[in-house]
Design an enzyme around this catalytic site. Structure first.
Site, mmCIF file in Angstrom:
data_model
loop_
_atom_site.group_PDB
_atom_site.id
_atom_site.type_symbol
_atom_site.label_atom_id
_atom_site.label_comp_id
_atom_site.label_asym_id
_atom_site.label_seq_id
_atom_site.Cartn_x
_atom_site.Cartn_y
_atom_site.Cartn_z
ATOM 1 N N THR B 204 0.814 -1.217 0.000
ATOM 2 C CA THR B 204 0.000 0.000 0.000
ATOM 3 C C THR B 204 0.851 1.271 0.000
ATOM 4 O O THR B 204 0.357 2.338 -0.354
ATOM 5 C CB THR B 204 -0.917 0.031 1.239
ATOM 6 O OG1 THR B 204 -0.108 -0.067 2.423
ATOM 7 C CG2 THR B 204 -1.900 -1.125 1.212
ATOM 8 N N GLY B 221 0.355 -7.362 8.327
ATOM 9 C CA GLY B 221 0.576 -7.695 9.738
ATOM 10 C C GLY B 221 -0.615 -8.352 10.404
ATOM 11 O O GLY B 221 -0.469 -8.950 11.474
ATOM 12 N N GLU B 222 -1.790 -8.266 9.794
ATOM 13 C CA GLU B 222 -2.968 -8.923 10.359
ATOM 14 C C GLU B 222 -3.212 -10.287 9.716
ATOM 15 O O GLU B 222 -4.214 -10.949 9.979
ATOM 16 C CB GLU B 222 -4.206 -8.037 10.162
ATOM 17 C CG GLU B 222 -4.351 -6.959 11.211
ATOM 18 C CD GLU B 222 -3.194 -5.972 11.226
ATOM 19 O OE1 GLU B 222 -2.914 -5.383 10.174
ATOM 20 O OE2 GLU B 222 -2.558 -5.807 12.284
ATOM 21 N N TRP B 272 4.613 -0.878 6.045
ATOM 22 C CA TRP B 272 3.636 -0.375 5.080
ATOM 23 C C TRP B 272 3.536 1.141 4.987
ATOM 24 O O TRP B 272 2.561 1.656 4.416
ATOM 25 C CB TRP B 272 2.272 -0.986 5.369
ATOM 26 C CG TRP B 272 1.789 -0.871 6.783
ATOM 27 C CD1 TRP B 272 2.127 -1.674 7.831
ATOM 28 C CD2 TRP B 272 0.882 0.099 7.316
ATOM 29 N NE1 TRP B 272 1.489 -1.263 8.977
ATOM 30 C CE2 TRP B 272 0.718 -0.189 8.693
ATOM 31 C CE3 TRP B 272 0.186 1.166 6.762
ATOM 32 C CZ2 TRP B 272 -0.106 0.569 9.523
ATOM 33 C CZ3 TRP B 272 -0.636 1.927 7.592
ATOM 34 C CH2 TRP B 272 -0.776 1.621 8.944
ATOM 35 N N ASN B 290 3.297 -4.073 13.706
ATOM 36 C CA ASN B 290 2.996 -4.900 14.868
ATOM 37 C C ASN B 290 3.407 -6.356 14.667
ATOM 38 O O ASN B 290 3.404 -6.869 13.556
ATOM 39 C CB ASN B 290 1.498 -4.847 15.182
ATOM 40 C CG ASN B 290 0.653 -5.422 14.059
ATOM 41 O OD1 ASN B 290 0.391 -4.751 13.078
ATOM 42 N ND2 ASN B 290 0.234 -6.674 14.186
ATOM 43 N N ASP B 333 -1.442 -3.662 18.993
ATOM 44 C CA ASP B 333 -1.485 -3.323 17.560
ATOM 45 C C ASP B 333 -0.863 -1.952 17.303
ATOM 46 O O ASP B 333 -1.324 -1.192 16.463
ATOM 47 C CB ASP B 333 -2.936 -3.365 17.048
ATOM 48 C CG ASP B 333 -3.056 -3.286 15.534
ATOM 49 O OD1 ASP B 333 -2.060 -3.558 14.836
ATOM 50 O OD2 ASP B 333 -4.151 -2.949 15.047
ATOM 51 N N ASP B 335 1.649 -0.559 15.632
ATOM 52 C CA ASP B 335 2.666 -0.487 14.575
ATOM 53 C C ASP B 335 3.541 0.757 14.735
ATOM 54 O O ASP B 335 3.015 1.852 14.943
ATOM 55 C CB ASP B 335 2.018 -0.376 13.193
ATOM 56 C CG ASP B 335 1.143 -1.545 12.825
ATOM 57 O OD1 ASP B 335 0.162 -1.797 13.543
ATOM 58 O OD2 ASP B 335 1.433 -2.185 11.813
ATOM 59 N N ARG B 358 2.484 5.213 16.783
ATOM 60 C CA ARG B 358 1.093 4.822 17.024
ATOM 61 C C ARG B 358 0.811 4.626 18.520
ATOM 62 O O ARG B 358 -0.334 4.724 18.963
ATOM 63 C CB ARG B 358 0.845 3.519 16.244
ATOM 64 C CG ARG B 358 -0.583 3.163 16.037
ATOM 65 C CD ARG B 358 -0.724 2.366 14.749
ATOM 66 N NE ARG B 358 -1.716 1.316 14.834
ATOM 67 C CZ ARG B 358 -2.167 0.628 13.792
ATOM 68 N NH1 ARG B 358 -1.687 0.872 12.585
ATOM 69 N NH2 ARG B 358 -3.053 -0.318 13.930
#
Lengths: 180, 596
Positions: B204, B221-222, B272, B290, B333, B335, B358
């Site tokens: 992305t 990452g998910e 990303w 993450n 989460d 990141d 984050r």
């Protein structure tokens, strides 16, 4: 309201559906048009969390339950679509569901964490269609197959490569199974 | 307008094993010497990008990721006269996979009055802007298999922009391709496959051009990927290096994965957001995301290197020079993918690298050695830690002797539901900061949030390719708002903060005495650079989810921004901002200039 009492109400509610729309089970086998409509709604409103195969699992939408192994009937599923599931990420798809009636829960109950409202609300016919899709296409269908995958994504979809090569035989080991 | 990418061409070129054949095409077509009268984008121009104030040649404006333009026709004194100069409808709004529609997150590039902008599915548009009118010169449509890539992207149909190199436009596609398009005609010169959606990998971020390389980061990452940063030689198409962000067994850092079932193999650490580059030391700075699974940190005991870290990489080899991990053994989460902003302080001579993480803290590191300098909370509420240790830079709760870190409010297998502030979208997500080098202010687009996090215990061996691998999920239990923070990097203190009704999802542009930013409810605003007083705004009629830029053509300064709400917010976080449910999908490029 304590959690035991709350889930007792949910269980009772599941046995005594209170959806104001016509009972889905009274409508007979759904037409192919209804199932197509239900699939389109499922793609837009459900698949992000319950996944294309309906087996649920984790993700940014929360830990969604399996629709393949659910024991709810079509009316009960429609009520869950209409009302969401309190205390979970399952949203309600009718703006004033709890002002009308959901699981016997009062809108004034201070102990209930009411579900969020879905981005896209659904009409009674749309809720009936997506519930018909769930009960006729997903529920009780066991492990997702190549046929299931191609029915959803189309016959040439890259998304079904694993099924063509036979490497997706056990998909469900990390999926919550309980219904309520 | 013409569409040069034919389905049969790219499908033939899809397999990486055919790269050799592709690059025969490259040599024949893509690398032909540029026409004598055509300016090419060289490494020297990119290093000196700030010497071309009318252009926006690289993703973050300069290699230092300042997103600051010295153009000064539009000022705080006259910004109230800013009017729409033109608009142009773009495409990419189609749905695919789990997504009902695409959105726009791209930073446009500008060179000599031509804009290069991407839509979420990877189409590149070259738009001429001379004479005050937009003209579509060409569109390169990569014919993305939308259901394929859209099924394995956690957070929307996203493409954050293209890059310029020589006489080519270099761009990514969410399905993992790197595409070189002839800048003059829009013809595709070559295509390479870098990421594989079959593994849950997508792309992305915009490419970063360094010398004759395209640097690429990966998302996923998910989905249980193993993250990497890769360099592609633009002259040969060959991969020069690929540095994994999670070490293999036996490699340095692998001792920070203490399980006995190889959790590192699905350990995440995506990359990303586009990084920055220090030409003086030939160092690329890139953030990592993450660890996976996101919320079940008991599945992956240890610090989980090199997730949630700043990486300093040798540009020629990709070798790690140093790292700094911001949130070890992360259960939130958080990141650490934010763009790394490179700042030289003239008075002290300090060479810093600053980022707004984050996890809610802005960090400054010495960028030559990675030594921690300071950290400042920039969100209103931080609940997960009592603070950052001023000596080590680690959260105060961090204990290197522990395998599972005892952060405050973290969800766990014994306490399945946790609450965290910032919420899992973080205090600042991908929307970029900007930096005014004269005022020494870093402008942070802030998400003010808390949310609930639920753990679903993960079983070893349960990872399935192309399935979410998150070990639970988030839930919104309260309203989420936003703010803009102006951080004085000389002191590490917040100089000014303005509260906003909606989270900042679009990033910030800085000019000498203004900043510009869009909002998800459709408003584009200009603020005074010192006071953050809103001086001008315009309602675009759709959600702004992309960073503004400024450029000049025919001697006139313009502000440009892509408008069309997409990304993760509409699908996963909308209930915390209910008014945004009324925002309809859109895809329009706006340009503004001073009126009479």
């Amino acid at each position: 309201m304590n959690r035991v009492a709350f889930f007792a109400i949910l269980l009772l509610a599941a046995q005594l559906p209170s959806a104001p729309v016509a009972s889905a089970t009274e409508q007979g086998a759904p037409s192919s048009r209804v199932l197509r409509q239900g699939k389109n709604i499922y793609k837009q409103s459900c698949a992000g969390c319950h996944k294309w195969h309906g087996d649920g699992g984790g993700g940014y939408g929360g830990a969604a339950l399996s629709l393949r192994t659910t024991h709810l009937d079509q009316d009960q599923i429609m009520e869950v679509v209409r009302c969401g599931r309190p205390g979970t990420g399952m949203p309600q798809h009718t703006p004033k569901a709890y002002e009308e009636k959901c699981y016997g829960i009062s809108i004034d109950d201070p102990d209930i964490e009411f579900p969020m409202k879905a981005n896209t609300m659904l009409s009674p016919d749309e809720m009936a269609a997506v519930s018909a899709y769930v009960t006729n296409i997903l529920q009780g269908k066991g492990t997702p197959s190549l046929t299931d995958c191609e029915d959803y994504w189309g016959p040439a979809s890259h998304n079904c490569r694993d099924y063509r090569s036979g490497s997706s035989s056990d998909r469900t080991s990390n999926t919550p199974k309980e219904d309520h | 307008m013409s569409d040069f990418v034919q389905d049969n061409i790219w499908r033939k070129q899809m397999r990486s094993t055919r790269l050799a054949a592709m690059f025969a095409v490259l040599i024949a077509a893509g690398l032909a010497p540029a026409l004598a009268d055509e300016k090419i984008v060289t490494g020297e121009r990119l290093v000196n990008a700030d010497k071309e104030p009318g252009n926006w040649l690289t993703h973050h404006k300069n290699y230092q990721a300042h997103r600051y333009s010295s153009l000064s026709e539009i000022t705080s004194a006259n910004v109230k006269k800013l009017k729409v100069a033109w608009t142009m409808a773009l495409g990419g709004i189609e749905g695919g996979g789990m997504w009902s529609h695409g959105g726009l997150e791209a930073t446009p590039l500008a060179e000599d009055g031509y804009l290069y902008v991407t839509d979420g599915w990877g189409s590149v548009y070259k738009i001429g802007t001379h004479g005050g009118k937009p003209k579509l010169i060409w569109k390169m449509d990569p014919k993305t298999d939308r259901d394929w890539a859209g099924a394995v992207t956690c957070c929307g149909v996203d493409n954050r922009g293209a890059a310029l190199w020589q006489n080519l436009v270099i761009s990514h596609v969410i399905d993992g391709r790197l595409i070189a398009t002839k800048k003059d005609t829009g013809e595709v010169s070559w295509i390479a496959e870098l990421a594989d959606p079959e593994k849950g990998e997508t792309i992305t971020a915009a490419p970063l051009i360094v010398k004759d390389m395209a640097i690429t980061g990966v998302a996923g990452g998910e989905f249980g990927i193993r993250g990497w940063v890769a360099a592609t030689d633009l002259k040969t198409g060959k991969q020069l290096w690929r540095t994994y962000t999670v070490p293999a067994k036996g490699e340095p850092g692998s001792e920070s994965w203490k399980d006995d079932y190889n959790a590192a193999a699905t350990g995440g650490g995506p990359t990303w957001v586009t990084g920055s580059y220090d030409a003086a030391t030939n160092t690329i700075f890139w953030g990592t995301g993450n660890p996976g699974p996101d919320w079940d940190h008991e599945y992956r005991p240890g610090d989980n290197l090199f997730t949630n870290s700043t990486l300093a990489l040798d540009a020629d080899t990709g070798k790690l020079k140093w790292y700094f991990q911001h949130t070890p053994n992360d259960p939130f989460d958080y990141d650490s993918v934010a763009e790394r902003v490179l700042i030289d302080l003239p008075d002290s001579g300090k060479k810093m690298m600053v980022l707004a993480d984050r996890n809610g803290f802005a960090y400054a590191l010495d960028r030559d050695q990675g030594k921690f300098m300071w950290a400042t909370p920039f969100v209103n509420r931080v609940s997960w830690t009592k603070g950052i240790d001023p000596k080590t830079g680690k959260p105060l709760e961090y204990d290197p002797q522990k395998s599972i870190q005892p952060y405050l409010g973290a969800p766990s297998r014994t306490n399945l539901i946790g609450t965290a502030c910032p919420g899992n979208m973080g205090g600042k997500n991908w929307p970029p900061t900007s930096y005014n080098p004269n005022l020494h202010l870093l402008y942070i687009p802030v998400i003010e949030s808390c949310n609930q996090l639920t753990v679903t215990p993960t079983k070893p061996g349960s990872h399935k390719a192309k399935e979410f691998f998150t070990g639970g999920g988030p839930k919104q239990h309260e309203r989420i708002t936003g703010s803009i923070v102006a951080l004085d990097v000389t002191s590490g203190k917040i100089a000014k903060k303005v509260e906003l009704p909606f989270p900042m999802l679009g990033g910030i542009l800085a000019t000498p005495d203004l900043i510009f930013s869009g909002h998800p409810d459709g408003k584009l605003s200009a603020y005074d650079a010192k006071t953050l007083e809103e001086l001008w705004s315009f309602e675009t009629g759709s959600g702004v989810n992309a960073p503004p830029i400024t450029f000049s053509v025919d001697g006139k300064q313009y502000i440009a921004v892509a408008v069309g709400l997409g990304g993760a917010w509409p699908k996963w976080f909308m209930d915390s901002t209910p008014e945004l449910k009324n925002i309809q999908p859109g895809s329009v490029l706006y340009a503004f200039a001073l009126g009479d």
